[in-house]
Design a protein around this motif. Structure first.
Motif: not given
Length: 562
Positions: A235-249
């Motif tokens: 998907t590309g470099k992680l957005d620093p604003k993305r909520v951490p510690f969560k499952s992704v898909g």
């Protein structure tokens, strides 16, 4: 005896009488890394020390300072136990008396490690992600992600949990990823350095249980992080604003390949630890399933409804250009999809052959499923039309074959065997050509610089097994001679009458006389011969099929239906 040094070393500083500091190459809240030159062995190394920021943070607490160095020492000793091509190697360690910026003298330890001048795994990943570029994603998985899994598996086998995996902590030594930074003093309770990118980066990949209780996080935390890295690759470099510690898909799973990748990502990053992969081996199998799905997608038949002729011609030209430029990349993903086993009764599947181009002729060059470039040899009197490898099978191709059949072979005393056959002599690495090693059920290259060199010490049985695995053949003596004559002609070489004494030799088949005899006695039924080019004799010597030689390799052919 210890020496007194400033914490921030300057160029020309000598550490412990062994290492001359060249430059500072990395710095974070926990550690500093310097490039240095080892005087006695005349090689560059990386020297890691606990950072001044950390020492200042514990300067008023001797117990905490001692604990920080104790953990550093134990981490170093543990890491030194890991010997793996995809894990940075430790060479040495020592002690120093360090004077902090506040004037306090604190004893400190350092680690001397392998110096890798390349980039990090980050530079193998697209900023925007691979998305639906299935060929590029598959190539990245095979070349980089699977070796990273191998390295993490070796770390876990020693009871180590990395806890800080991320692209920046995986250095690239040429094409070989090497895992670094084993959580230097991560458990020490000192003040955080607010501008440390290291901490911010950690949060983006950190498993939820690691945040809740860092000390008790286990191997599943590394699996979570690997899932995050895979997600980022797509998907590309992680957005620093993305909520951490969560499952992704993945948001889009429009193709079977993306659906398979999404399944891997969601399972690896599951919120609950018990819902993730049980270990790295299970995750590797899932990634290999993705590659099989991708390989199937690459050879799926086109819809029966044909576009206009002009469009077909346009796309034929585009396909030919892409094949010339990126055929190696595309066909590498076939490797895991190939059938396993060494004998004819274990084959299954068929070797794809190139279709005729728009002019009605076969392509003069083609990449086979094992990634080997092949050239077309037109049929001659007594010989069919066939494709032959442009060069002998390489160490890279052969070690990937061994990994594809790793669950079917066994390694005994440095020898790779299948049932009662001997396929390959690994050796102990002392000879320069002994470039394949076996660790934790997987085969690895010792030095990536040898990857494209012709593999040697493969037996006739091993060469035949490789060919059959990819539904190819070993050439007969006549086919081999015709193929190499053509290759010499294409290269503009003038044939010589005799091979040089050091000439490279190759296995060929000769079914006309399928045995080695002594007098009237048949010692062994085989059609194995070793021939040197240019062919100096009409009847090259036979060799036992279980023998492996330091100057003998092999190449394969694909015979075309007449």
């Amino acid at each position: 005896m210890t020496t007194r040094q400033a914490c921030v070393f300057t160029t020309g500083s000598i550490i412990d009488g062994k290492w001359v500091v060249i430059e500072l190459i990395g710095r974070g809240g926990m550690g500093e890394v310097y490039r240095a030159h080892q005087l006695n062995l005349k090689r560059d190394v990386a020297i890691k020390v606990i950072s001044e920021e950390l020492l200042e943070g514990v300067g008023d607490n001797p117990h905490e300072a001692s604990g920080a160095q104790g953990r550093f020492h134990r981490e170093m000793q543990t890491m030194a136990q890991v010997r793996h091509p995809n894990v940075l190697q430790i060479f040495d360690y020592g002690r120093l008396d360090v004077t902090t910026g506040g004037g306090k003298c604190i004893p400190m330890e350092y680690i001397a490690m392998e110096y890798v001048p390349g980039d990090t795994l980050r530079f193998t990943m697209s900023e925007e992600g691979f998305g639906e570029e299935i060929g590029l994603l598959s190539d990245w998985l095979r070349r980089y992600f699977l070796p990273v899994l191998d390295g993490v598996e070796a770390i876990h086998a020693k009871g180590i949990v990395h806890r800080d995996l991320k692209p920046e902590n995986i250095l690239m030594d040429g094409e070989a990823p090497k895992i670094v930074d084993f959580g230097l003093a991560r458990s020490v309770k000192v003040r955080a350095v607010s501008n440390s990118w290291d901490i911010k980066g950690t949060w983006s990949y950190m498993a939820p249980e690691q945040f809740e209780n860092f000390r008790k996080s286990g191997p599943e935390a590394d699996i979570y992080t690997l899932g995050k890295i895979l997600f980022e690759a797509v998907t590309g470099k992680l957005d620093p604003k993305r909520v951490p510690f969560k499952s992704v898909g993945l948001e889009s799973t429009a193709t079977p390949v993306l659906a398979a990748v999404d399944k891997v990502i969601r399972k690896a990053t599951a919120q609950e630890v018990h819902q993730r992969y049980a270990d790295i081996a299970e995750m590797r199998r899932a990634v290999q399933d993705v590659l099989r799905t991708a390989a199937t997608a690459e050879v799926s038949p086109l819809p029966s409804t044909k576009p206009p002729a002009a469009v077909r011609w346009l796309w034929a030209g585009v396909a030919a250009a892409l094949l010339a430029v990126s055929g190696m990349t595309v066909y590498h993903i076939w490797l895991e999809a190939a059938p396993t086993g060494g004998r004819e009764d274990t084959l299954g599947g068929e070797q794809a052959v190139p279709a005729e181009n728009p002019s009605g002729r076969l392509e003069s060059q083609w990449y086979a499923v094992d990634g080997q470039p092949m050239v077309l040899v037109e049929g001659q009197e007594g010989l069919p039309t066939f494709y032959i490898d442009r060069s002998p099978v390489s160490y890279h191709s052969f070690h990937e074959f061994l990994n594809a059949v790793a669950d079917k072979v066994r390694v005994e005393d440095g020898v790779v065997k299948y049932d009662d056959e001997i396929w390959f002599y690994l050796g102990d690495g002392t000879a320069p050509y002994e470039q394949i090693t076996y660790i934790n059920g997987r085969f690895f290259l010792r030095d990536a610089a040898w990857a494209s060199s012709p593999v040697v010490r493969v037996t006739f049985q091993g060469a035949l097994a490789y060919a059959r695995h990819y539904n190819k053949n070993l050439p007969s003596l006549q086919e081999w001679q015709a193929g190499l004559t053509l290759l010499d002609k294409q290269a503009g070489k003038t044939p010589t009458e005799q091979p040089q004494p050091s000439a490279f030799k190759e296995w060929v088949k000769d079914s006309a006389k399928p045995s080695i005899t002594e007098g009237d006695d048949i010692l062994v039924n085989t059609d194995s011969r070793v021939a040197a080019w240019p062919l100096s004799e009409a009847d090259p010597p036979k060799q036992y099929p279980w023998e492996g030689f330091a100057d003998v390799g092999f190449r394969t052919i694909i015979r075309l239906a007449q």
